[in-house]
Design an enzyme around this catalytic site. Structure first.
Site, short mmCIF file in Angstrom:
data_model
loop_
_atom_site.label_atom_id
_atom_site.label_comp_id
_atom_site.label_asym_id
_atom_site.label_seq_id
_atom_site.Cartn_x
_atom_site.Cartn_y
_atom_site.Cartn_z
N TYR A 127 -26.74 -8.25 0.55
CA TYR A 127 -27.92 -8.87 1.18
C TYR A 127 -29.16 -7.98 1.09
CZ TYR A 127 -25.10 -12.72 2.77
OH TYR A 127 -24.32 -13.82 2.79
N GLU A 149 3.81 -10.31 0.02
CA GLU A 149 2.58 -11.03 -0.36
C GLU A 149 2.05 -11.91 0.76
OE1 GLU A 149 2.84 -13.21 -4.05
OE2 GLU A 149 0.90 -14.17 -3.77
N ASP A 159 5.67 -13.99 -4.27
CA ASP A 159 6.05 -15.28 -4.84
C ASP A 159 6.54 -15.05 -6.27
OD1 ASP A 159 5.22 -16.65 -2.61
OD2 ASP A 159 3.22 -17.13 -3.43
#
Ligand SMILES: Nc1ncnc2c1ncn2[C@@H]1O[C@H](COP(=O)(O)OP(=O)(O)OP(=O)(O)O)[C@@H](O)[C@H]1O
Ligand SMILES: [Mg+2]
Lengths: 379, 673
Positions: A113, A212, A264
């Protein structure tokens, strides 16, 4: 399953310890000097940087990790993109020097920003600003913390019998056991996990299991897996942040605990493991500081999907492309990994960790994990 | 008992005249009346074409008013009014209520109408479907009042029947109006009266066309020029295009006393010498009266005419639109699309097929609001009439599909078929006899001669497109470089100087290295005092340059131009002028200006700029001088050009380096931290 590269990493030396080093600003000014001299000599300003691509990863046998290779790219004011990045670099250098004078720090997002005021040099996305900060790390051989830039607090959580001492924001030192002194969410890692912030006191745990998905962490905690098997559970939260990887590295180095990675069963999870164990492409310049080469991949593997007959999905086109890209990624160049990737391509299937619930809520802690961990020689 | 009738007798019993109503019923499709939507379009088209033809013949700037309104569930009232010369009272019934009555069949001149069927077919359709008469109002200049007639066609005899008649005062000096009530349906969009009139307006920029739609919407296609197109001359028939029957018709009808005179004066292209040769070959005497050449002798004559080399048919009978007006017409009607580029239209020289002259014209428009991801739009025209049907069967479409447009910057799967991209092609085929695929005049038939011309014209337009696109790419590249030197470099110098605490260095050497081009910037500005075309030449290369600047523009424009400074050479007939520029140091700049009288119709596309003394890679906003100019260049320029060519051959510095910001960062997107 692929075994990790066997060598234990050497202990990190003191120079590698991050803290805001007194000489952090000097290399940034040297960059400005170099560009100024080029302009003064009538040359088109340019910088040479090591390419952060998978083709430019090279294995460091000494550390057992993948680091940046020798291929260089040029950032030149001849092209619009290059010229803009050069200009941004010096807006950034100017900002860093200003912060040092004012003794301030800034989050990565705040920097993004801040750049609103840089007119055409402003960043178009936070990815762009993060990449430039990494470039500056590489060019100056410093860490972003040296430039007083840090990520937001969004740390991974730790559950297990590990006692640490943390110096909090007010400078008060607290001793915390990550099982007994914390709520259900576990102990949340701060972005700075270096010695001056966190010290390890003691642990009864025998290994660390890095997971995970949050749902799986909860399952293991609820089933009392950490107590029964004397494990520390660590939530990776998808692609792990630098602090999470640094924490794992310290745990293996200082507490001599083995680390297993449980994700996974899909191409993206393979990349999570690679960035934990071998080093990530984006931060290959920091691999010897962030990677944990002894970490082992537990699963879910392509053969697990078959052997445990897990509910699965078909690989999407994107998945297939990702697997194919991994076949040309040097980090996955071992015969074990190649076989794993090719098997997944052949079967055309992927599965989530939580698909193990097919056999009931206790299956993962009573059957799957004990079996896999025994096979790996950890239990 | 009477013997059974023979076959011949049986057939004879069935022989009778076929009424025009039956003829019409059987040929609805080829006449364009096979469904209610199309019947309306055909009616509007026939009446409008006739109005435009009439105005053209009389040298009048056309004003066409088409009004369409609903009349009951499936009926439509159509009124088409023109400001043509009008029709004499005695001709009105035959023109509108008798099939195969017309003035053009034998005229050998480019016109919209050819057959003498068009408007009577529309009248017949209206009579048959609603039993209402056609109301014709027409006034010729020499009469005080207009005649109003209600007409039916006697479908048994193919004769007009006047149902009622009146004389009225009409507030215009001359013109014709036809009103019909027919079974029809009005829709806008593809193959609609709107589309037809819009196309007509594009290729008839001298016409003012107004359409009032059933819901009251009034669409005006304003004229884009006040000049009538030159009237196509009526030409004599050329022997190469004559059929046997026609030859017989001319032999019989001629007033020439002898065959030589008939051949040399009633036909086109037959010199007295050729006539002699023909007559010898046909075994006829020069003095034979044409009327007595009959039967087999006619055949011999025709064969002889085809065997002797004759002067090619003249193009006087053609009325092309012309490059200038194609552009104006397109711009006028496509204004709302705001295209980036109007290619200079291509108007090919007239060629001949059979005994008939023809020519092809092509206009191309690119960019703006034209859809980029769809097949290009094709506007087909035959003798200034839009062709809205049978696009796939038309020689124009085939010629387009058979070209590889990828070479010219349009998308095209596998290099044939209709290309896609934000482009529109206008293709006009003009001829004294267009080979249509059918009487419905919807598509042009395949013909090797026409196809060749179509392809050449399309290639010409496509080359303009390619040049435009490559210029645009170079302009984009240039604007990137200008952004670097104007916006980024000064700030980079300021920031680094500030960080190291030293004064800001002189940036000219860096700027010229980054740009490394000679930039030619031109614009066209129109003001009350006149039209100005200032040209600014800047040397953004790191070394001094001696250059020659050339401009090419339409010769008629150059004739009215004031050049400042005076050029070092001109070739007025070719519209060319050139200057030897003062030596330009790095970042040096010089000016040239062309000035024209107020309201000159000039635009940036009219000017081609060339520079000698530097190679193409280092030139922006202009092209290197083409090889065929044959201008004697000053020695300094020749030397500069040689040095530049040398420089271009030398390997560029930094070219083989990997661009860090363009290098793919592969898997990193998924590895966030
Ligand atoms: N609006 C009009 N003003 C003046 N003359 C006209 C007008 N409409 C028709 N005519 C005359 O009437 C004739 C017959 O018109 P019609 O449309 O039937 O045939 P055409 O135009 O000659 O051929 P086509 O059948 O190809 O249209 C024309 O040749 C022309 O001489
Ligand atoms: Mg007609």
């Amino acid at each position: 399953m692929p075994r990790s590269r066997a060598r234990a990493p050497p202990k990190t030396t003191d120079e590698d310890e991050p803290r805001v080093r007194a000489d952090a600003l000097q290399p940034t000014l040297a960059l400005a000097e170099a560009i100024y001299d080029q302009l003064d000599a009538g040359e088109i300003p340019r910088m040479r940087l090591p390419l952060r691509t998978k083709q430019n990863l090279s294995f460091q046998a000494r550390d057992g990790v993948w680091k940046l290779g020798r291929q260089l790219g040029t950032r030149s004011a001849r092209k619009l993109d290059g010229a803009l990045m050069l200009l941004r670099t010096f807006y950034l250098v100017d900002f860093i020097n200003e912060m040092a004078r004012d003794k301030k720090t800034s989050t990565l997002r705040e920097l993004y920003y801040i750049s609103e005021a840089w007119e055409e040099a402003k960043f178009h996305s936070e990815d762009e600003s993060n990449l430039l900060i990494e470039d500056l790390e590489v060019l100056c051989t410093r860490l972003r913390e040296d430039f007083r830039l840090h990520p937001e607090e969004n740390g991974a959580s730790v559950i297990g019998d590990l006692t640490i001492r943390e110096r909090n924001r007010k400078g008060i030192v607290k001793t915390i056991n990550c099982r007994d002194d914390v709520g259900d969410g576990g102990y949340s890692l701060p972005f700075n996990v270096e010695k001056e912030k966190i010290e390890f006191v003691s642990t009864k745990a025998k290994f660390v299991i890095a997971i995970e998905c949050g749902g799986m962490v909860d399952r293991l905690a609820e089933n009392g897996f950490d107590e029964e098997h004397e494990a520390i559970l660590l939530h990776l939260k998808g692609q792990p942040a630098r602090s999470t990887r640094r924490f794992l590295r310290r745990v293996t180095e200082e507490l001599k605990l083995p680390v297993v990675v449980f994700t996974d069963g899909d191409p993206w999870s393979f990349r999570i493991y690679a960035s934990v164990a071998y080093g990530a492409i984006k931060t290959a310049h920091l691999s010897s500081y962030l990677a944990t080469p002894s970490a082992e991949f537990l699963g879910v593997t392509a053969s697990d999907i078959e052997n445990y007959n897990l509910p699965s999905d078909h690989l999407s086109e994107q998945d297939i492309r990702a697997l194919q890209a991994e076949l040309t990624d040097p980090r996955f160049g071992t015969p074990d990994w190649r076989a794993e990737i090719e098997l997944m391509l052949k079967n055309g299937k992927k599965a989530e960790q939580q698909s193990l619930a097919k056999y009931g809520l206790n299956y993962v802690t009573e059957h799957y994990l004990p079996e896999k961990l025994t096979e790996m020689g950890i239990l | 008992m009477a013997p059974p009738p023979t076959i011949a007798q049986q057939l004879a019993a069935k022989q009778r005249e076929i009424s025009v109503a039956e003829f019409f019923e059987r040929n609805r499709q080829i006449l364009g009346f096979d469904n209610p939507q199309r019947s309306l379009l055909t009616t509007v088209k026939e009446a409008t074409d006739n109005g435009l033809d009439a105005c053209e013949e009389a040298g009048i700037l056309p004003e066409i008013l088409v009004e369409i309104s609903k009349e009951g569930e499936d009926r439509v009232h159509v009124s088409v009014e023109d400001n043509g010369p009008g029709i004499l009272r005695k001709e009105i019934p035959n023109v509108f209520a008798r099939l195969l009555y017309g003035s053009r069949f034998h005229s050998n001149r480019q016109a919209r109408g050819q057959q003498g069927i068009g408007i009577s077919a529309a009248v017949l359709y209206a009579n048959l479907t609603t039993a209402r008469p056609a109301k014709i109002t027409s006034k010729v200049e020499e009469e005080e009042a207009a005649h109003v007639l209600d007409l039916f066609i006697d479908t048994q005899k193919n004769q007009p029947r006047v149902a009622s008649e009146d004389v009225v005062l009409w507030d215009r000096p001359h013109g014709t109006k036809i009103e019909l009530v027919l079974k029809a349906r009005y829709v806008r969009g593809r193959q609609s009266p709107y589309e037809y009139l819009r196309g007509t307006a594009i290729v008839n920029p001298h016409a003012r066309i107004v359409l009032v739609e059933p819901d009251g919407t009034r669409v005006t296609f304003e004229r884009a020029t006040e000049e009538c197109p030159p009237i196509a001359k009526e030409t004599l028939p050329h022997p190469y295009g004559l059929e046997l029957g026609e030859l017989g018709y001319h032999l019989k009808g001629t007033k020439r006393p002898t065959c030589v005179e008939f051949l040399t004066k009633d036909l086109q292209g037959v010199s007295p010498r050729a006539a002699k040769e023909v007559l010898v070959a046909a075994n006829l005497k020069a003095s034979t009266p044409p009327g007595s050449v009959q039967g087999e002798a006619q055949e011999r004559l025709l064969t002889a005419l085809r065997g002797v080399p004759l002067v090619a048919p003249s193009a006087d009978g053609l009325s092309p639109i012309g490059a200038m007006l194609i552009k104006r017409g397109l711009r006028n009607v496509l204004g709302e699309v705001r295209p980036d580029f109007f290619a200079p239209p291509v108007s090919r020289p007239a060629k001949v097929r059979g005994g008939f002259p023809f020519m092809v014209e092509v206009g191309l428009v690119y960019g703006g609001a034209l859809p980029a991801d769809q097949p290009i739009q094709i506007l087909r025209f035959a003798n200034r009439v839009p062709l809205l049907f049978q696009q796939g069967a038309c020689a124009i479409t085939n010629a387009i599909s058979n070209m590889d447009w990828r070479r010219y910057g349009l998308d095209q799967k596998s290099g044939s078929g209709l290309p896609s991209g934000p482009a529109l092609l206008l293709v006009h085929v003009a001829s004294t006899k267009i080979p249509f695929t059918s009487e419905a005049k919807e598509a042009i038939a395949e013909d090797p001669e026409i196809d060749r011309e179509l392809t050449l014209a399309l290639q010409g337009a496509a080359r303009h497109l390619r040049t435009h696109l490559s210029r645009r790419t170079r302009r984009d590249l240039a604007s990137e470089k200008f952004a670097i030197i104007l916006k980024i470099l000064p700030k980079l110098a300021e920031k680094t100087s500030h960080l190291v605490g030293k004064p800001i260095p002189d940036l000219i050497p860096v700027i010229t290295r980054i740009m490394d081009v000679v930039n030619v910037e031109t614009s066209v500005t129109s003001a009350a005092e006149g039209v100005r075309v200032p040209v600014e030449i800047t040397n953004y290369t790191p070394r001094a340059r001696v250059l020659e600047l050339f401009v090419e523009l339409p010769a008629e424009l150059l004739a009215h131009a004031t050049l400042e400074p005076a050029p070092d050479g001109t070739e007025a007939a070719l519209g060319r002028a050139w200057w030897t520029l003062p030596k330009l140091a790095p970042s040096g700049r010089t000016h040239v200006e062309l000035r024209f009288p107020p309201r000159t119709d000039a635009e940036a596309n009219d000017f081609d700029w060339y520079v000698a003394g530097i190679d193409e890679a280092h030139l922006l906003g202009a092209d290197p001088l083409p090889g065929d100019w044959e201008v004697r260049l000053p020695r300094t320029i020749v030397e500069a050009a040689e040095a530049a060519a040398e420089e271009a051959r030398a390997p560029g510095a930094g070219e083989e380096e990997v661009d860090y910001d363009a290098a793919e960062s592969s898997a990193s997107a998924a590895e966030d931290d």
